[in-house]
Design a protein around this motif. Structure first.
Motif, PDB file in Angstrom:
ATOM      1  N   MET A 124      -3.837   2.293  -4.314  1.00 57.69           N
ATOM      2  CA  MET A 124      -4.613   1.113  -4.723  1.00 57.69           C
ATOM      3  C   MET A 124      -4.693   0.146  -3.550  1.00 57.69           C
ATOM      4  O   MET A 124      -3.946   0.255  -2.582  1.00 57.69           O
ATOM      5  CB  MET A 124      -3.973   0.439  -5.942  1.00 57.69           C
ATOM      6  CG  MET A 124      -2.627  -0.186  -5.686  1.00 57.69           C
ATOM      7  SD  MET A 124      -1.780  -0.718  -7.204  1.00 57.69           S
ATOM      8  CE  MET A 124      -0.824   0.774  -7.548  1.00 57.69           C
ATOM      9  N   ASP A 125      -5.617  -0.788  -3.624  1.00 58.10           N
ATOM     10  CA  ASP A 125      -5.728  -1.827  -2.606  1.00 58.10           C
ATOM     11  C   ASP A 125      -5.017  -3.085  -3.091  1.00 58.10           C
ATOM     12  O   ASP A 125      -4.837  -3.285  -4.295  1.00 58.10           O
ATOM     13  CB  ASP A 125      -7.199  -2.134  -2.309  1.00 58.10           C
ATOM     14  CG  ASP A 125      -7.880  -1.006  -1.556  1.00 58.10           C
ATOM     15  OD1 ASP A 125      -7.180  -0.260  -0.849  1.00 58.10           O
ATOM     16  OD2 ASP A 125      -9.116  -0.865  -1.687  1.00 58.10           O
ATOM     17  N   PHE A 126      -4.644  -3.951  -2.127  1.00 55.89           N
ATOM     18  CA  PHE A 126      -3.957  -5.188  -2.456  1.00 55.89           C
ATOM     19  C   PHE A 126      -4.640  -6.384  -1.818  1.00 55.89           C
ATOM     20  O   PHE A 126      -5.194  -6.294  -0.723  1.00 55.89           O
ATOM     21  CB  PHE A 126      -2.501  -5.152  -1.981  1.00 55.89           C
ATOM     22  CG  PHE A 126      -1.580  -4.390  -2.890  1.00 55.89           C
ATOM     23  CD1 PHE A 126      -1.039  -4.995  -4.022  1.00 55.89           C
ATOM     24  CD2 PHE A 126      -1.254  -3.068  -2.622  1.00 55.89           C
ATOM     25  CE1 PHE A 126      -0.199  -4.299  -4.863  1.00 55.89           C
ATOM     26  CE2 PHE A 126      -0.412  -2.364  -3.463  1.00 55.89           C
ATOM     27  CZ  PHE A 126       0.126  -2.976  -4.588  1.00 55.89           C
ATOM     28  N   SER A 127      -4.546  -7.494  -2.523  1.00 52.53           N
ATOM     29  CA  SER A 127      -5.009  -8.761  -1.979  1.00 52.53           C
ATOM     30  C   SER A 127      -4.084  -9.200  -0.859  1.00 52.53           C
ATOM     31  O   SER A 127      -3.053  -8.569  -0.594  1.00 52.53           O
ATOM     32  CB  SER A 127      -4.993  -9.831  -3.073  1.00 52.53           C
ATOM     33  OG  SER A 127      -3.639 -10.134  -3.432  1.00 52.53           O
ATOM     34  N   THR A 128      -4.425 -10.298  -0.203  1.00 55.45           N
ATOM     35  CA  THR A 128      -3.487 -10.926   0.717  1.00 55.45           C
ATOM     36  C   THR A 128      -2.270 -11.375  -0.104  1.00 55.45           C
ATOM     37  O   THR A 128      -2.401 -11.705  -1.286  1.00 55.45           O
ATOM     38  CB  THR A 128      -4.118 -12.138   1.406  1.00 55.45           C
ATOM     39  OG1 THR A 128      -4.652 -13.022   0.408  1.00 55.45           O
ATOM     40  CG2 THR A 128      -5.230 -11.724   2.349  1.00 55.45           C
TER      41      THR A 128
END
Length: 266
Positions: A124-128
């Protein structure tokens, strides 16, 4: 939330429910995982709603109070929904489903004190990052525990599949595992365990008004929390990061930290 490994042997009831709901969503879409609705050019799973998965209870990040879901993560989620021009819908999920990405089959985002790791970034991708959150060992005053070495051979509790659980194992502590932090804290308060190992934020909040408990040792693990997004959804990622940037610049994020963690929050 405390780091949770991908290698969980069995999904909990919450995780199974999320998986089943996700399967139904895919079936309803004729086998396609493409979201059905759009807000401002960004695809949302449910029209007019920003659907967020969270593991409840996990005080002070997300928990029920007076019939309402509140907490640090919830305050951020409300701001996200505002920027999306959508209603906020919170789905109570297991953390196993959230940290493996399974929850993103039925939610647009995961926001549940999720520590960013390379393993998780592979699915999955993550925010800052929006919060730094190391580990701590919390014990009762009469336990005789003053640090990790004293905890060996005592009854230590952790939340299952978390960095607290991983760290305890690495340090040679055979810890009792609990499904969620609510149950972990209840066991500490009831005296069925002598100490709890977990993130500073949640354990610190749990004992802040209980003088018989104290934080006896901190562990600098360098954990940072982020919001999870389905891998490759760059439009959603940019939108989320934009909200976090706004909250940082206008002081809202700092205000949320002070509200839920006190003046010592990072």
């Amino acid at each position: 939330m405390q780091l949770k490994s991908l290698a969980t042997a069995k999904m909990t009831a919450k995780a199974a429910a999320v998986f089943a709901a996700g399967a139904l969503t895919l079936t309803a879409c004729g086998g396609s995982s493409t979201p059905a609705a759009s807000e401002g050019g960004i695809q949302l799973i449910n029209a007019g709603k920003l659907t967020v998965c969270a593991d409840i209870p996990y005080e002070p990040f997300e928990f029920e109070k007076d019939g309402e879901t509140v907490g640090f993560d919830v305050d951020i989620a409300k701001e996200l929904a505002k920027d999306f021009g959508a209603e906020l819908s919170i789905v109570d999920s297991s953390f196993e489903a959230i940290e493996t990405g399974t929850a993103l089959t039925q939610c647009d985002l995961g926001i549940s004190s999720i520590s960013i790791t390379d393993t998780r970034k592979s699915v999955m991708d993550f925010s800052t990052p929006y919060l730094d959150d190391d580990l701590a060992l919390v014990a009762s005053e009469d336990s005789g525990i003053t640090g990790l070495d004293d905890a060996k051979g005592k009854k230590v509790g952790v939340q299952q599949a978390t960095t607290g659980a991983d760290y305890a194992q690495e340090q040679g502590i055979d810890a009792q595992q609990f499904e969620d932090t609510g149950l972990l804290v209840q066991a500490l308060e009831a005296g069925t365990i002598d100490a709890a190992l977990g993130n500073q934020s949640v354990l610190g909040y749990a004992i802040k008004d209980q003088p018989k408990f104290k934080s006896v040792e901190d562990f600098a693990t360098g954990e940072q929390l982020g919001i999870s997004i389905k891998k490759g959804n760059t439009a959603m990622l940019e939108k989320v990061n934009g909200t976090l940037e706004r909250l940082t610049e206008d002081g809202s994020l700092e205000k949320f930290k002070t509200t839920w963690f006190g003046e010592t929050a990072k």
